[in-house]
Motif scaffolding. Structure first.
Motif, mmCIF file in Angstrom:
data_model
loop_
_atom_site.group_PDB
_atom_site.id
_atom_site.type_symbol
_atom_site.label_atom_id
_atom_site.label_comp_id
_atom_site.label_asym_id
_atom_site.label_seq_id
_atom_site.Cartn_x
_atom_site.Cartn_y
_atom_site.Cartn_z
ATOM 1 N N GLY A 134 27.652 16.332 28.066
ATOM 2 C CA GLY A 134 27.010 15.229 28.767
ATOM 3 C C GLY A 134 27.332 15.165 30.251
ATOM 4 N N LYS A 135 28.154 16.113 30.749
ATOM 5 C CA LYS A 135 28.575 16.072 32.157
ATOM 6 C C LYS A 135 27.972 17.202 32.977
ATOM 7 C CE LYS A 135 31.177 12.465 31.561
ATOM 8 N NZ LYS A 135 30.801 11.156 32.183
ATOM 9 N N ALA A 136 27.106 18.006 32.403
ATOM 10 C CA ALA A 136 26.503 19.106 33.152
ATOM 11 C C ALA A 136 25.601 18.551 34.251
ATOM 12 C CB ALA A 136 25.698 19.987 32.212
ATOM 13 N N PRO A 137 25.559 19.214 35.409
ATOM 14 C CA PRO A 137 24.698 18.745 36.505
ATOM 15 C C PRO A 137 23.233 18.752 36.069
ATOM 16 C CG PRO A 137 26.262 20.396 37.289
ATOM 17 C CD PRO A 137 26.353 20.401 35.805
ATOM 18 N N LEU A 138 22.496 17.745 36.525
ATOM 19 C CA LEU A 138 21.094 17.619 36.151
ATOM 20 C C LEU A 138 20.276 18.818 36.629
ATOM 21 C CD1 LEU A 138 19.029 15.848 34.751
ATOM 22 C CD2 LEU A 138 18.650 14.653 36.916
ATOM 23 N N ASP A 139 20.627 19.346 37.829
ATOM 24 C CA ASP A 139 19.891 20.504 38.346
ATOM 25 C C ASP A 139 20.038 21.715 37.432
ATOM 26 O OD1 ASP A 139 19.017 19.069 40.464
ATOM 27 O OD2 ASP A 139 20.491 19.833 41.895
ATOM 28 N N MET A 140 21.228 21.864 36.847
ATOM 29 C CA MET A 140 21.453 22.989 35.933
ATOM 30 C C MET A 140 20.642 22.800 34.646
ATOM 31 S SD MET A 140 25.063 24.542 34.531
ATOM 32 C CE MET A 140 25.548 25.003 36.202
ATOM 33 N N VAL A 141 20.597 21.573 34.149
ATOM 34 C CA VAL A 141 19.807 21.285 32.952
ATOM 35 C C VAL A 141 18.329 21.592 33.216
ATOM 36 C CG1 VAL A 141 19.016 19.465 31.392
ATOM 37 C CG2 VAL A 141 21.416 19.559 32.095
#
Length: 359
Positions: A74-81
């Protein structure tokens, strides 16, 4: 729903499908075009703002559930997602938008849909709006039904004494006393025979022989050759009987065929029918006297004849109505009906080899 989107994504599953709000309101543009008598084409456009809201919401859902190496859940950067799942998320959202907006478009335009839609031209335009085209068959609109001048044939449902006698004898057959006899075969007997097929050019009868066939000489359904040729034969006697089946024989496999059988008598049983009297009436538990039973039989025959006549008239009326009021039929309905028939055949015989084109 048939379309050209490669449904089935690689995004992590969530507890429920993402909800797109506001996509069925006035902001959604729908244009309906008639491309054939029973075919409508819906061009649907969902504004960029609603599409963006749906996509961003799905990004957040994936971000909360996905596990990416180097980051806590739940902490991955949104850009990476977005980089990893962006295309799959757009496909998910597109499918959800279609499922939400298509039924509403059909309802708003009062379309009486007769088949599943064919969805094509699925695109996200340069401004972020989502567009697709749905082609669907509709039921014909019947504005007026012509029914004047229809003539329905009537039949005589009067019950004859012969019909009452036949029905009475059928009941007596059910209560018959059946016993083995050693005398020669007589009309009306039940005869056990060994049947050996000796001539069958079309191979209508698959078995070469039937060791213990029972032939009821008292039944009019029994072919006349057996009823005429077997009487007079004794147990152990053999005879070749040539049977020519009627062109309207109940089993179409045998209709019009000629088959020769060597018939060997193995046993004879006679049927002793009870007298049609008051005692027999009580035995049937349907009446107390023979007269009462005969009246009930007449009433039952009359009821059956009237029911049959009503069904015949109903079928005739439907046929005449269709002739006077030709209605175009959606091809999708015909295809679905044929598919259902084919499925029924396969269920009855899973091992059957069926040529679908011939079917």
């Amino acid at each position: 729903m048939r379309n050209d989107i490669p449904w089935g994504t690689k995004c992590p599953p969530v507890a429920s499908q993402p909800t797109v709000t506001g996509t069925t309101g006035d902001a959604v543009k729908v244009e309906v075009k008639q491309v054939a008598e029973l075919v409508r084409e819906l061009a649907v456009e969902i504004p960029a703002e609603q599409v963006t809201t749906a996509i961003e919401k799905r990004y957040e859902e994936v971000r909360r559930t996905v596990t990416i190496k180097g980051f806590r859940k739940g902490k991955a950067p949104l850009d990476m997602v977005k980089k990893m799942y962006g295309e799959d998320i757009k496909i998910e959202v597109a499918e959800n938008l279609i499922e939400l907006t298509y039924p509403q478009a059909v309802k708003d335009n009062a379309l009486q849909v007769a088949s599943r839609p064919l969805v094509t031209d699925v695109t996200f335009d340069d401004h972020g709006a989502f567009k697709y085209t749905a082609k669907v068959e509709v039921f014909p609109v019947i504005e007026k039904v012509v029914y004047d001048g229809l003539k329905i044939e009537t039949t005589d449902t009067t019950v004859t004494d012969l019909e009452v006698n036949d029905y009475s004898n059928a009941i007596r057959e059910r209560f018959a006393d059946i016993r083995e006899v050693t005398r020669p075969v007589q009309a009306g007997d039940l005869v056990k025979v060994h049947l050996l097929k000796t001539h069958d050019p079309g191979n209508a009868l698959k078995q070469g022989e039937i060791p213990e066939a029972e032939i009821d000489l008292g039944s009019m359904l029994t072919v006349k050759e057996f009823r005429e040729e077997l009487p007079g034969m004794k147990i152990g006697d053999a005879k070749v009987i040539k049977v020519i089946y009627a062109s309207d024989y109940t089993d179409p496999v045998f209709a019009g065929k000629e088959i020769h059988y060597t018939c060997t008598i193995k046993g004879v049983r006679e049927k002793n029918l009870p007298e049609f009297d008051d005692g027999f009436a009580k035995m049937t538990r349907q009446a107390e006297t023979a007269l009462e039973l005969r009246l009930k039989i007449r009433q039952e025959i009359e009821r059956q004849k009237k029911d049959d006549d009503r069904q015949r008239q109903k079928g005739q009326l439907m046929h005449l109505m269709c002739e006077k009021n030709p209605v175009p039929i959606p091809e999708g309905l015909v295809a679905d009906y044929l598919a259902a028939m084919l499925e029924d055949v396969r269920k009855q015989d899973p091992n059957a080899k069926i040529d679908e084109t011939e079917f």
